[in-house]
Design an enzyme around this catalytic site. Sequence first.
Site, PDB file in Angstrom:
ATOM      1  NE  ARG A  35      63.461  40.904 110.750  1.00 59.33           N
ATOM      2  CZ  ARG A  35      63.055  41.392 109.586  1.00 59.33           C
ATOM      3  NH1 ARG A  35      63.784  41.202 108.511  1.00 59.33           N
ATOM      4  NH2 ARG A  35      61.929  42.049 109.504  1.00 59.33           N
ATOM      5  CE  LYS A 198      46.809  57.437 100.934  1.00 56.22           C
ATOM      6  NZ  LYS A 198      47.138  56.948  99.600  1.00 56.22           N
ATOM      7  N   GLY A 354      53.489  47.692 110.700  1.00 56.62           N
ATOM      8  CA  GLY A 354      53.734  48.997 110.092  1.00 56.62           C
ATOM      9  C   GLY A 354      54.564  49.929 110.938  1.00 56.62           C
ATOM     10  N   GLY A 377      54.026  42.773 107.894  1.00 61.84           N
ATOM     11  CA  GLY A 377      52.932  42.278 107.046  1.00 61.84           C
ATOM     12  C   GLY A 377      52.173  41.132 107.701  1.00 61.84           C
TER      13      GLY A 377
HETATM   14  P1  AMP Z   1      50.922  53.425 108.463  1.00 62.88           P
HETATM   15  O1  AMP Z   1      52.087  52.792 107.771  1.00 62.88           O
HETATM   16  O2  AMP Z   1      49.610  53.222 107.806  1.00 62.88           O
HETATM   17  O3  AMP Z   1      50.900  53.095 109.940  1.00 62.88           O
HETATM   18  O4  AMP Z   1      51.115  55.003 108.312  1.00 62.88           O
HETATM   19  C1  AMP Z   1      52.175  55.652 108.927  1.00 62.88           C
HETATM   20  C2  AMP Z   1      52.350  57.005 108.326  1.00 62.88           C
HETATM   21  O5  AMP Z   1      51.239  57.817 108.585  1.00 62.88           O
HETATM   22  C3  AMP Z   1      53.548  57.717 108.924  1.00 62.88           C
HETATM   23  O6  AMP Z   1      54.521  57.873 107.926  1.00 62.88           O
HETATM   24  C4  AMP Z   1      52.980  59.047 109.378  1.00 62.88           C
HETATM   25  O7  AMP Z   1      53.821  60.140 109.064  1.00 62.88           O
HETATM   26  C5  AMP Z   1      51.692  59.153 108.612  1.00 62.88           C
HETATM   27  N1  AMP Z   1      50.739  60.057 109.268  1.00 62.88           N
HETATM   28  C6  AMP Z   1      50.320  60.018 110.540  1.00 62.88           C
HETATM   29  N2  AMP Z   1      49.501  61.067 110.795  1.00 62.88           N
HETATM   30  C7  AMP Z   1      49.406  61.796 109.663  1.00 62.88           C
HETATM   31  C8  AMP Z   1      48.726  63.006 109.308  1.00 62.88           C
HETATM   32  N3  AMP Z   1      47.967  63.639 110.181  1.00 62.88           N
HETATM   33  N4  AMP Z   1      48.876  63.460 108.056  1.00 62.88           N
HETATM   34  C9  AMP Z   1      49.639  62.788 107.173  1.00 62.88           C
HETATM   35  N5  AMP Z   1      50.303  61.651 107.440  1.00 62.88           N
HETATM   36  C10 AMP Z   1      50.196  61.151 108.676  1.00 62.88           C
END
Ligand code: AMP
Length: 396
Positions: A35, A198, A354, A377
């Site tokens: 940074r 999710k 993310g 964010g």
């Molecule tokens: P995000 O912060 O929404 O981008 O989510 C990232 C997280 O999603 C990471 O920690 C991954 O381990 C998790 N992730 C990715 N694919 C899967 C899956 N098939 N089942 C459970 N968690 C997952």
Amino acid sequence: MKTIDDFNFEDKKALIRVDFNVPLDGEFNVTDTSRIEAATPTILKVLEDGGSAVLMSHLGRPKGQVNSDMSLSHICEKVSEIVGVQVKFVNECVGDEVASAISELQSGEVLLLENLRFHAEEEKGEQGFAEALSKNGDIYVNDAFGTAHRAHASTTIVANYFEENKCFGYLLAKEIKAIEKVMRTGEKPVTAILGGAKVSSKITIIENILDKVDNLIIGGGMTYTFVKANGGQVGDSICEDDKMELALDILKQADEKGVKIYLPVDVLAADAFDNSANTRFVDVNEIPDGWQGLDAGPQSLEIFKKVILESKTILWNGPVGVFEMENFAKGTIAIGNFIDEATQSGAFSLVGGGDSVAAVKQFGFEDKVSYVSTGGGAMLESLEGRTLPGIAAILG
Ligand code: AMP
């Protein structure tokens, strides 16, 4: 859009909002200097013009209290080393002591102010505090993308006191241009790859980008809500039953808008959420009970590869598997390789928001994509189509 290049800083004092919220170890050494490095071109431009720079930032979450563990004095030496100028420090960010340090500041000098968040007024975006900060410079430069989604005193409200004399630093300007390229001006076909855990946390992004992209690749944990909604068997895979209707609605909207959606057709399933679990490749619609999909399978990756290599503009947000576990990282690494190949053939690629940034850094793709966003964010809110207050304040 006014950037730092629109100003000559000769004999001027630039008040620069930087993001020096850097990680420190137990002995207050900076463990990741990226940074500070990212803000350096903006600081150097001011100095090379013959101006001086007053730097303000937050560090950690002191919640409005003075906390010596989060003092920016800890990083002063590191900033001096990286910028190449002995940086001065004052242990306040407003008030008489600051005014006197600034009045003594000569062209070519840099002054670092104490942590803004030692004052609760900073995060509250209080007018009086913002006005006091505005006394610290002639021209306000915002170069902190990581906090541009917050209407804090130093990121947004302070800009009201500079009328014409305000602009974006190089880093923030680069972030804005990268988002613009993906959302508005990018060459077609435009492809977004959305992964992560999710649907619920990505729904606003999906709805916003359906109007901007030609292809949408959906991977990661989100997959299974779509698959189950379509009548597939997802076994024990992560699935948001209450979002299945939403998933069907997204598929319908995509169809109406002519956006092609690509979901995995096969996945690497495991009999536990564990790196050492038993695994096997299965059809995404036929995951047995007791098994869960944790990564994209080879047939899916072939399909994704073709789409990515045909794209001219690429956005990647979210891993396509549980990349933190070695045995389920291959899909995410493969996506990184495809984007690398597409970028080498002339595509513009942006990674942001993310965990995809963490994945890109972990697997060494940082220099292989066109741009990696510095603001988690802030990038997510931009992709959701929101106008960030810190950006609006400069434009307005
Ligand atoms: P995000 O912060 O929404 O981008 O989510 C990232 C997280 O999603 C990471 O920690 C991954 O381990 C998790 N992730 C990715 N694919 C899967 C899956 N098939 N089942 C459970 N968690 C997952």
